[in-house]
Design a protein around this motif. Sequence first.
Motif, PDB file in Angstrom:
ATOM      1  N   VAL A   1       0.859  -1.182   0.000  1.00 47.00           N
ATOM      2  CA  VAL A   1       0.000   0.000   0.000  1.00 47.00           C
ATOM      3  C   VAL A   1       0.897   1.235   0.000  1.00 47.00           C
ATOM      4  O   VAL A   1       1.482   1.609   1.011  1.00 47.00           O
ATOM      5  CB  VAL A   1      -0.962   0.029   1.202  1.00 47.00           C
ATOM      6  CG1 VAL A   1      -1.978   1.153   1.019  1.00 47.00           C
ATOM      7  CG2 VAL A   1      -1.673  -1.303   1.358  1.00 47.00           C
TER       8      VAL A   1
ATOM      9  N   ARG B   1      -0.774 -10.710   2.683  1.00 45.65           N
ATOM     10  CA  ARG B   1      -0.033  -9.701   3.447  1.00 45.65           C
ATOM     11  C   ARG B   1      -0.347  -8.329   2.872  1.00 45.65           C
ATOM     12  O   ARG B   1      -0.175  -8.102   1.677  1.00 45.65           O
ATOM     13  CB  ARG B   1       1.470  -9.965   3.356  1.00 45.65           C
ATOM     14  CG  ARG B   1       2.329  -8.854   3.953  1.00 45.65           C
ATOM     15  CD  ARG B   1       3.740  -9.324   4.271  1.00 45.65           C
ATOM     16  NE  ARG B   1       4.477  -9.790   3.100  1.00 45.65           N
ATOM     17  CZ  ARG B   1       5.230  -9.011   2.323  1.00 45.65           C
ATOM     18  NH1 ARG B   1       5.330  -7.722   2.559  1.00 45.65           N
ATOM     19  NH2 ARG B   1       5.882  -9.521   1.281  1.00 45.65           N
ATOM     20  N   ILE B   2      -0.821  -7.428   3.721  1.00 46.83           N
ATOM     21  CA  ILE B   2      -1.081  -6.040   3.330  1.00 46.83           C
ATOM     22  C   ILE B   2      -0.064  -5.185   4.067  1.00 46.83           C
ATOM     23  O   ILE B   2      -0.033  -5.171   5.298  1.00 46.83           O
ATOM     24  CB  ILE B   2      -2.516  -5.620   3.722  1.00 46.83           C
ATOM     25  CG1 ILE B   2      -3.545  -6.528   3.044  1.00 46.83           C
ATOM     26  CG2 ILE B   2      -2.756  -4.144   3.356  1.00 46.83           C
ATOM     27  CD1 ILE B   2      -4.991  -6.276   3.489  1.00 46.83           C
ATOM     28  N   GLN B   3       0.780  -4.510   3.320  1.00 53.31           N
ATOM     29  CA  GLN B   3       1.895  -3.803   3.944  1.00 53.31           C
ATOM     30  C   GLN B   3       1.924  -2.348   3.512  1.00 53.31           C
ATOM     31  O   GLN B   3       2.113  -2.049   2.334  1.00 53.31           O
ATOM     32  CB  GLN B   3       3.212  -4.483   3.553  1.00 53.31           C
ATOM     33  CG  GLN B   3       4.462  -3.786   4.021  1.00 53.31           C
ATOM     34  CD  GLN B   3       4.757  -4.034   5.488  1.00 53.31           C
ATOM     35  OE1 GLN B   3       4.999  -5.168   5.871  1.00 53.31           O
ATOM     36  NE2 GLN B   3       4.730  -2.985   6.306  1.00 53.31           N
ATOM     37  N   GLY B   4       1.729  -1.434   4.465  1.00 53.57           N
ATOM     38  CA  GLY B   4       1.940  -0.022   4.186  1.00 53.57           C
ATOM     39  C   GLY B   4       3.424   0.289   4.256  1.00 53.57           C
ATOM     40  O   GLY B   4       4.158  -0.373   4.983  1.00 53.57           O
ATOM     41  N   TYR B   5       3.860   1.260   3.492  1.00 60.70           N
ATOM     42  CA  TYR B   5       5.287   1.597   3.533  1.00 60.70           C
ATOM     43  C   TYR B   5       5.498   3.020   3.035  1.00 60.70           C
ATOM     44  O   TYR B   5       4.638   3.609   2.392  1.00 60.70           O
ATOM     45  CB  TYR B   5       6.104   0.610   2.681  1.00 60.70           C
ATOM     46  CG  TYR B   5       6.033   0.912   1.206  1.00 60.70           C
ATOM     47  CD1 TYR B   5       4.910   0.570   0.471  1.00 60.70           C
ATOM     48  CD2 TYR B   5       7.062   1.600   0.567  1.00 60.70           C
ATOM     49  CE1 TYR B   5       4.826   0.893  -0.867  1.00 60.70           C
ATOM     50  CE2 TYR B   5       6.981   1.920  -0.778  1.00 60.70           C
ATOM     51  CZ  TYR B   5       5.857   1.569  -1.492  1.00 60.70           C
ATOM     52  OH  TYR B   5       5.758   1.906  -2.802  1.00 60.70           O
TER      53      TYR B   5
END
Lengths: 346, 346
Positions: B254, B281-285
Motif C-alpha cells: 500500500v 499480506r497487506i503492507q503499508g510503507y
Amino acid sequence: MEVTNRYITTKTHIDGAPKESLFELKTEALALSVEPGSNVVIVKNLYVSIDPYQINRMKTPGEVSHHLILLYQVRLWLVIDTYGVAKVVASGNPNFEKDDLVVGLITWGEYSVLKEGTILNKLDTVGFPLTYHVGILGLSGLAAYAGFFEVCKPKKGEKVFVSAASGSVGNMVGQYAKQLGCYVVGCAGTKQKVELLKEKLGFDDAFNYKEETDLQSALKRYFPDGIDIYFDNVGGEMLEAAVDNMNTFGRIAVCGVIAEYTDAGKRAAPDMLNVVYKRIRIQGYLAVDYLNVYEDFISTTSDHLRTGNMQALEDITSGVENIPSAFIGLFRGDNIGKKVVKLADE
Amino acid sequence: MEVTNRYITTKTHIDGAPKESLFELKTEALALSVEPGSNVVIVKNLYVSIDPYQINRMKTPGEVSHHLILLYQVRLWLVIDTYGVAKVVASGNPNFEKDDLVVGLITWGEYSVLKEGTILNKLDTVGFPLTYHVGILGLSGLAAYAGFFEVCKPKKGEKVFVSAASGSVGNMVGQYAKQLGCYVVGCAGTKQKVELLKEKLGFDDAFNYKEETDLQSALKRYFPDGIDIYFDNVGGEMLEAAVDNMNTFGRIAVCGVIAEYTDAGKRAAPDMLNVVYKRIRIQGYLAVDYLNVYEDFISTTSDHLRTGNMQALEDITSGVENIPSAFIGLFRGDNIGKKVVKLADE
C-alpha cells in the motif's frame, strides 16, 4: 462387532449465526471392522475440537470466494471433520493398531471411519491430559505460537494487544507474550473473562469490550504509548480501532475474524492512511503453514506447562448431542478457553 | 540583490477535494544573501514535485490521527515544502556553493530559503534531464522500486496488478515488473492512459476502471489465474476487489490510497476471510524507509533508462501560479505520469 454411531450433520448451509435447528444428530449402524489392506482406520472419538472457523465451511458456496473454504466445505447431511483425539478400534492401515491413541482429523461423532490420506498421527501424551492435545498442544496452540512468534516477530518489551483473549488461541498468545517479556492487554466479553485474564493468566491488563462505547479511546487508554502487535481474532470494529492505535512498524496477525464470520456487514474498514504512514503490516495466516515450527512449539509449550509458566484454559462439554450447542456458543462468547467436547472415556 | 519571490500557501485546512480558492499565491521581497556561518542556503527552484500525499498534510489536525502527518503538517499561510530540483543562489553552508544544482526538500515557490537540517544534496544529473531527478530518479522512483522489490518480493512470472498505473509511481512499478518478467495489468481512468500503458510502457494489459461496473469481475477477467501482487495506489473499492482476486500468499503493497484521501467514506473494507484463508499480506510503507536500496535503485533505473527498457512518463506544467491547479488535477486524474511544475530554466 457392530455399534450405533451418532454424529452431527448440517441440514442446510449456514450464512448467518448458527442455530440448533440447522444441525441434526444422525444415527447409523457401524461395523467395527475393516477390509485388510484397505488402509481404512476406524477410531472411537474421545475429544473433538470445536472451532469458530468451521462456520465458514458451512456457508452457501456462492457466499464465499475463498477456494480453500470451498475445497474443504462441509457437505450437507454428511459427517463433519474436525481436529481431535481418538482411539483406534480397527485398522487396515499398517501404521496403526487397535487401541492406539491418535490425533488428527476425526469427526463430530462418536466414531470416525478414516480413509487413506486422512491426517492422523499416533499420539504420545507425554504426561499431559488428552484434552491438551486437542487445544493447547494441538492446532489452536500452533496457531497461537506461529501467529505470535513467526508472523508478529515480537521483541521483548513490545506492547501486545489480543482480542478474544480468553479464547483458545488468544489466551495462549497472551501467555506467550508474557513469557517473552511483553506488555499484554486482552479484551473479552464478560467480567469473568477479564478477571481470569488478569488473575490467572498474568495479562498486564484486560477489558470488557462490551462495556466500551468507543473502542478507539479504550485502546488509547490501555496503550497510551501505542500498540506494537495486534493479534486479531475478531476483525470488525476492533481491527479498525487497533489500526488507529498502532505504532509505527506495527504488525497485525489476522488469525480469525469471528465478528465477521456470521455477518459480512461487520467488515472492518481500517484507515489505510494509518496503514501507510505507520507502515503497518496486516498478515493473514493459517497454522498449517507453520508445521516447520511444530517441534519448537511442542517443546516450548510443554516446558512452560510443566514449569507452571503457562496454564491450559479449557472448556469441556460432554456428549455428541451437545456439539451443536458447544459450537453455537462460540459465537455468543460462551466458552472460556479452548472448547472441547468429550465423546468417551479413554 | 533582492528579488520578488512568489510562492503558494494554503488559506485553510482542506478536508475534502482541494479547490483553487483554498490556495493563495503570495509575493515577498527576498534578499538573495545569507549571513556567513548561518548554514542557510537560498536556492532558485527549477522543478518541483506535485504529489497526492500532500493533501494529507493539509487536513484539519483533528481529522487525522497519524503523528507523522501531524508532525509534518502544512502550516496555513506559510511556504509548503516539497521534493524538487533547484540551483543555489546564495549559501552560508560550506557544503554548497552558488550555482550548485541541488535536489531535496525545497518549496512550492520560485525561491526557497533552506535552513540547516533541510534534506538537500548536490545533484549529479549523470546525463539525464533535471525532471528525471524529481520523479523517475527521485522519491517517486524510489517508492516504486522499494515498494515493488522490497515490499512485494516479486518473482519472475508472477501476476502483478497496479492501480493508478499511469501515475508517477504506478507506471514505474509496471515497468519494473515487466523487466523482471512478470505478467502486468494496470488500471487507469481514461482511454488514453490505458492505450499508453499497453503501447508505450509494455503492460500486458490495462483497463479503464471508470468503464467497469463490477471491479471484482473486471479483475477476474484480467487475472483468470489470480493476482500474486497488488501494488495499491488508490485504496477503496479497488483494494476490496483486489483482495477478492488475490492468490494464496499474495502480497499487497500500500503505497497510497488516493481514493480515500479526500473522502474517508470511501474506505476499503476488504474481506478479511480472504486475507486469512489466502494468507494475504497487506503492507503499508514509505519510500524514505528504503534509503538502503537507494544506490541500487539509481543504478538499476539509470541502466534501464539508458538502454531504453524503461520510459520516463512525465507531465510538466510551467509557472508557480499553476501549482494549485497541477495539484488539484492529481485528484481528478488529469496527470499522465509524474506531475512536475517547472519554475525556471536551468
